[in-house]
Design a protein around this motif. Structure first.
Motif, PDB file in Angstrom:
ATOM      1  N   SER A 183       6.392  21.842 -31.699  1.00  0.00           N
ATOM      2  CA  SER A 183       6.930  23.133 -31.238  1.00  0.00           C
ATOM      3  C   SER A 183       7.169  24.070 -32.406  1.00  0.00           C
ATOM      4  CB  SER A 183       8.230  22.885 -30.464  1.00  0.00           C
ATOM      5  OG  SER A 183       8.799  24.111 -30.072  1.00  0.00           O
ATOM      6  N   GLY A 184       7.719  23.624 -33.537  1.00  0.00           N
ATOM      7  CA  GLY A 184       7.966  24.459 -34.723  1.00  0.00           C
ATOM      8  C   GLY A 184       6.673  24.981 -35.306  1.00  0.00           C
ATOM      9  N   LYS A 185       5.631  24.209 -35.279  1.00  0.00           N
ATOM     10  CA  LYS A 185       4.332  24.640 -35.802  1.00  0.00           C
ATOM     11  C   LYS A 185       3.781  25.797 -34.988  1.00  0.00           C
ATOM     12  CE  LYS A 185      -0.311  22.937 -36.764  1.00  0.00           C
ATOM     13  NZ  LYS A 185      -1.235  21.773 -36.649  1.00  0.00           N
ATOM     14  N   GLU A 186       3.947  25.677 -33.674  1.00  0.00           N
ATOM     15  CA  GLU A 186       3.453  26.750 -32.809  1.00  0.00           C
ATOM     16  C   GLU A 186       4.199  28.054 -33.089  1.00  0.00           C
ATOM     17  OE1 GLU A 186       3.915  25.291 -28.909  1.00  0.00           O
ATOM     18  OE2 GLU A 186       2.024  24.147 -28.904  1.00  0.00           O
ATOM     19  N   GLN A 187       5.513  27.897 -33.303  1.00  0.00           N
ATOM     20  CA  GLN A 187       6.302  29.103 -33.611  1.00  0.00           C
ATOM     21  C   GLN A 187       5.844  29.740 -34.918  1.00  0.00           C
ATOM     22  OE1 GLN A 187      10.400  27.969 -33.544  1.00  0.00           O
ATOM     23  NE2 GLN A 187      10.487  27.814 -31.299  1.00  0.00           N
ATOM     24  N   GLU A 225       4.278  33.372 -35.448  1.00  0.00           N
ATOM     25  CA  GLU A 225       4.837  34.323 -36.426  1.00  0.00           C
ATOM     26  C   GLU A 225       3.755  34.823 -37.375  1.00  0.00           C
ATOM     27  OE1 GLU A 225       7.685  36.693 -38.270  1.00  0.00           O
ATOM     28  OE2 GLU A 225       7.689  35.604 -36.352  1.00  0.00           O
ATOM     29  N   ILE A 226       2.870  33.875 -37.769  1.00  0.00           N
ATOM     30  CA  ILE A 226       1.763  34.255 -38.660  1.00  0.00           C
ATOM     31  C   ILE A 226       0.844  35.250 -37.966  1.00  0.00           C
ATOM     32  CG2 ILE A 226      -0.329  33.385 -39.780  1.00  0.00           C
ATOM     33  CD1 ILE A 226       1.283  30.803 -40.387  1.00  0.00           C
ATOM     34  N   ASP A 227       0.543  34.958 -36.696  1.00  0.00           N
ATOM     35  CA  ASP A 227      -0.312  35.886 -35.944  1.00  0.00           C
ATOM     36  C   ASP A 227       0.336  37.272 -35.846  1.00  0.00           C
ATOM     37  OD1 ASP A 227      -2.171  33.930 -35.579  1.00  0.00           O
ATOM     38  OD2 ASP A 227      -1.485  33.367 -33.552  1.00  0.00           O
ATOM     39  N   ARG A 228       1.653  37.263 -35.599  1.00  0.00           N
ATOM     40  CA  ARG A 228       2.360  38.549 -35.498  1.00  0.00           C
ATOM     41  C   ARG A 228       2.303  39.312 -36.817  1.00  0.00           C
ATOM     42  NH1 ARG A 228       6.932  40.912 -36.613  1.00  0.00           N
ATOM     43  NH2 ARG A 228       7.735  39.101 -37.740  1.00  0.00           N
TER      44      ARG A 228
END
Length: 346
Positions: free
Chosen positions: A26-30, A34-37
């Motif tokens: 779950s933390g990796k997805e976040q 964030e990186i995509d944003r």
């Protein structure tokens, strides 16, 4: 009992490890989100930066063009300024030459009786076509500021130029036949107070007749170094009070150097003493005659300027150019001269 406890602990460890594993996922997805944003924000900033660069480039181009346009405009402006100065100089030269060539056809001094005869003749003129122009111009008033533009254009330019040369204290009356059979101006002894004009079958002399028939309470001063005259006429017909003021004033001489400067200083002192005597007599006459319509000044222009400074502000002052010599003229002759009108043939 011991086996159950061991199995329970193993189960809890398994659940805990799975929870940690899922939490990591779950933390990796976040982080990825964030990186995509952030990447998206970077792209937006890059686009904004590129847009700003494009706008800046356009502004730089416009600025360069503006500088170029300004330089071109300044060149054109300087050219026009030079052209304007050249044309102005040529115009002034032409005006000076034309004024030198333009002269009055004649001038006359008309006594009160003569001006009345003159006005009677003017009244007899009749033009069926309605081409007789009359204009009354107070002091400082131009013909163009009184009559209509259409009528003004019908007056010859030479006539307008000559008329503008006249700047009498009392104003003037202008009589003009569109066919130039009559073209002259009259300067009356007393002021024309309001502008008026008409273009018709006859000349309008009524305002001049009114001015000349009025009984003015007038004070007359004829000023010369060493000999001056003061007279008061309660009805503009005869002096009720006359006073001749004489004093010793040195004559002018043309020697140079210190002697001349000393002589001029002594002469100025003599003139100042003479003016003191004139002012003493003037104030006495003013005290005796409270109601005065106008003061007519003639003689030396410097002495006239000095007297003007000392006269009460509520008095109407008229300067009358003349060559009156008080030592040779009687009071009657002086009054006749200051009451005369001046006629100019244009």
């Amino acid at each position: 009992m011991s086996d159950k406890k061991t199995k329970k602990e193993a189960t809890e460890v398994t659940k805990k490890g799975l929870s940690i594993f899922l939490g990591k996922i779950s933390g990796k997805e976040q982080l990825e989100l964030e990186i995509d944003r952030l990447n998206s924000h970077v792209i937006t900033l890059e686009l904004d930066l590129q847009s700003s660069r494009n706008q800046l480039e356009k502004k730089e181009v416009l600025a360069k063009q503006a500088v170029s346009d300004r330089q071109e405009a300044e060149i054109l402006l300087n050219q026009e300024r030079i052209r304007t100065r050249t044309l102005s100089h040529e115009l002034e030269t032409i005006r000076a030459e034309s004024q030198g060539k333009l002269k009055f056809r004649g001038t006359d001094t008309l006594s009160l009786q003569a001006i009345q005869t003159y006005l009677s003749k003017l009244k007899s003129f009749h033009d069926p076509a309605g081409g007789l122009l009359t204009a009354y111009l107070p002091q400082g008033t131009r013909l163009s500021g009184v009559i209509s533009e259409k009528v003004f254009e019908r007056v010859e330019e030479e006539t307008r130029t000559l008329l503008d040369r006249l700047e009498p204290d009392t104003g003037l009356a202008f009589f003009y036949d569109i066919h130039r059979m009559v073209c002259e101006a009259i300067v009356p002894p007393f002021p024309i107070t309001s502008p008026a004009w008409q273009l018709g079958h006859s000349f309008d002399v009524s305002l001049l007749e009114e001015i000349l028939s009025k009984d003015y309470r007038m004070l007359v001063l004829v000023l010369h170094a060493g000999e001056s005259f003061i007279g008061f006429a309660p009805d503009a017909q005869v002096f009720d009070t006359e006073e001749l003021i004489r004093s010793s004033v040195k004559e002018k001489h043309s020697k140079g150097g210190f002697s001349q400067r000393r002589f001029e200083r002594l002469r100025e002192e003599d003139i100042a003493h003479h003016m003191d005597k004139v002012l003493e007599a003037l104030y006495r006459i003013l005290e005796e005659n409270k109601l005065i319509d106008c003061v007519i000044l003639s003689g030396d222009f410097q002495l006239i300027g000095e007297i003007r400074k000392r006269l009460p502000f509520n008095l109407e002052i008229i300067e009358k150019p003349s060559d009156i010599r008080v030592e040779k003229a009687s009071g009657e002759e002086i009054l006749r001269t200051v009451l005369s009108s001046r006629r100019y043939l244009l």
